[in-house]
Write an enzyme that holds these catalytic residues in place. Structure first.
Site: not given
Ligand code: GDP
Ligand code: IMO
Ligand code: MG
Length: 434
Positions: A13, A16, A38, A40-41, A223
């Site tokens: 998270d 990416k 698993n 969520g981007h 991840q």
């Molecule tokens: P990913 O799994 O690595 O793609 O990241 P996620 O989307 O799960 O979580 C990142 C969260 O941070 C999302 O809600 C994005 O919209 C938000 N985000 C990304 N870059 C920034 C930033 O520079 N500032 C803020 N405030 N939010 C950001």
């Molecule tokens: P993105 O791509 C954050 C974590 C789960 C748990 C562990 C194992 O959005 O960054 P799983 O379901 O993969 O067997 O769970 O990994 N986990 C993540 N945490 N971002 C993710 O993906 C994750 N995908 C799995 O919370 O701790």
């Molecule tokens: Mg994510």
């Protein structure tokens, strides 16, 4: 044209999706190479919020070929839901290509994931319960169902029967669960096969040919390094390798074809799920960061655990990935915090000090972070678009990180919106939007 691997440098998270979307604006191909739904981007573009679980984050750019590589585990129902949703929102998904060798998450994988967690009780991993672990386990056990198997009902049935056989005991409590009815399962998954057939391809060849033709290719990790099954905080990890080396295996290309590896890290640290987290904090500052940074899981909605930036873990991630550039996201979230703590070593209650990430589980579990304190900044930086726009203390914070890791910072995030970025260095600046 360069090929770039985007990887999470913490516990996931990190942003990416947002960085991949930026690179995909110019790239011809975007490849997911491991993990499944698993992940969520998030990509935010004006009023539109896209949360992608399986489809590569290049999909919003027409003309970008999006590939789900062989290293991904794929829940076809979820993928079709995502395709339908994008279609409704006017996004063209015809370019999606799915590896025939990717493994399928089956209904029994979901049940086994739930059961595994329930059995562990307090020791649970905190998985996303999407069936990821059991699906990769079947892959390693050579009992997996692959995308290509969906195209032949006879083979599909045989493989499901073989895969279910050794699980019979474990699945006994669900003997009557409709999702395990063999006839219905074969029909459902064969239907998925029909629906996905136009997208199924020899994706390793496509990626290879595009690179050889000089096209720009982005590999989108899911991840993060600390969730890596080999190098992460085992057993509190995911069941794949989210580090850059896995891009080659999970897309089917050789390591000589990779030019750049960009690690994505937040300006602080978060973790969702159980497991060690040496720089974790609780209290007012953690609550503020969680609220301002909207630190709730994209996939499961769970509140993320919060911590100070952990440079011991980040140095480890830089090494594991061979990072050529670092993207520091969510800098804006730190505005208004008087003192920013940065973990530079760990210690334990016997007085030992660690300046490398401990490899031994017991040592790690008893380690706590030791900090250097840096002055924070008050200014709202969400409209900064160049390094010069940032307050001096913010620049000092960034320099400290870059010098400690010996990795150049190529991108900074100052807000969730697609355009809220600052680019640095020649390679990154070439992505600057006009
Ligand atoms: P990913 O799994 O690595 O793609 O990241 P996620 O989307 O799960 O979580 C990142 C969260 O941070 C999302 O809600 C994005 O919209 C938000 N985000 C990304 N870059 C920034 C930033 O520079 N500032 C803020 N405030 N939010 C950001
Ligand atoms: P993105 O791509 C954050 C974590 C789960 C748990 C562990 C194992 O959005 O960054 P799983 O379901 O993969 O067997 O769970 O990994 N986990 C993540 N945490 N971002 C993710 O993906 C994750 N995908 C799995 O919370 O701790
Ligand atoms: Mg994510």
């Amino acid at each position: 044209m360069p090929t770039t691997v985007i990887v999470g440098a913490q516990w996931g998270d990190e942003g990416k999706g947002k960085v991949t979307d930026l690179l995909a604006e110019r790239a011809e191909v975007t490849v997911r190479f491991q993990g499944g739904n698993n992940a969520g981007h998030t990509i935010i573009h004006g009023d539109e919020v896209f949360k992608l679980n399986l489809i590569p984050s290049g999909i919003l750019h027409p003309g970008n070929t999006c590939i789900i590589g062989n290293g991904v585990v794929l829940d076809p129902g979820v993928l079709i839901g995502e395709l339908d949703d994008l279609h409704k929102r006017g996004v063209d998904t015809t370019s999606l290509r799915i590896s025939a060798n990717a493994h399928i998450i089956m209904p029994y994988h979901l049940l086994l994931d739930h059961e595994g967690e329930a059995k562990l009780g307090e020791l649970k991993i905190g998985t996303t319960k999407r069936g990821i672990g059991p699906c990769y386990a079947d892959k390693a056990d050579r009992l997996g169902i692959r995308v290509q198997d969906l195209l032949d009902e006879k083979i599909l049935r045989k493989k499901i029967v073989t895969a279910l056989e050794p699980k019979r005991q474990q699945l006994r409590p669900w003997a009557k669960d409709p999702s395990l009815d063999l006839h219905a399962m074969v029909e459902e998954f064969a239907n998925y096969g029909h629906r996905l057939e136009p997208h199924i391809a020899e994706t390793s060849l496509i990626v290879h040919n595009e690179i050889k033709a000089g096209k720009e290719v982005v590999f989108e990790g899911a991840q993060g390094a600390l969730l890596d099954i080999d190098h992460g905080t085992y057993p509190f990890v995911t069941s794949s390798n989210p580090i850059a080396g896995a891009a080659c295996v999970g897309a089917g290309i050789g390591p000589t074809l990779i030019d750049d590896v960009w690690g994505i890290a937040k300006a602080y640290t978060t973790r969702v799920g159980s497991g060690p987290f040496p720089s974790e904090i609780e209290g007012d500052i953690a609550d503020k960061i969680r609220e301002v940074g909207a630190e709730f899981g994209t996939t499961t909605g769970r509140a993320r655990r919060i911590g100070w930036l952990d440079l011991v873990a980040l140095k480890y991630a830089a090494r594991l990935n061979g990072m050529t550039g670092l993207c520091v996201t969510k800098l804006d979230v730190l505005s208004g915090i008087e003192t920013l703590r940065v973990a530079t070593t760990y210690s334990n209650n016997e007085g030992a000090v660690f300046d490398e990430f401990p490899y031994h589980q017991s040592v790690l579990h008893h380690s706590k972070a030791e900090y250097v304190d840096l002055p924070g900044w008050d200014e709202d930086i969400s409209s900064a678009r160049s390094i010069e726009d940032l307050p001096e203390n913010c620049r000092t914070y960034l320099n400290f990180i870059s010098e400690f890791l010996d990795v150049p910072i190529v991108l900074m995030g100052v807000g969730p919106e697609r355009t809220q970025i600052i680019l640095a260095g020649d390679r990154a600046l070439s992505f600057a939007r006009n």
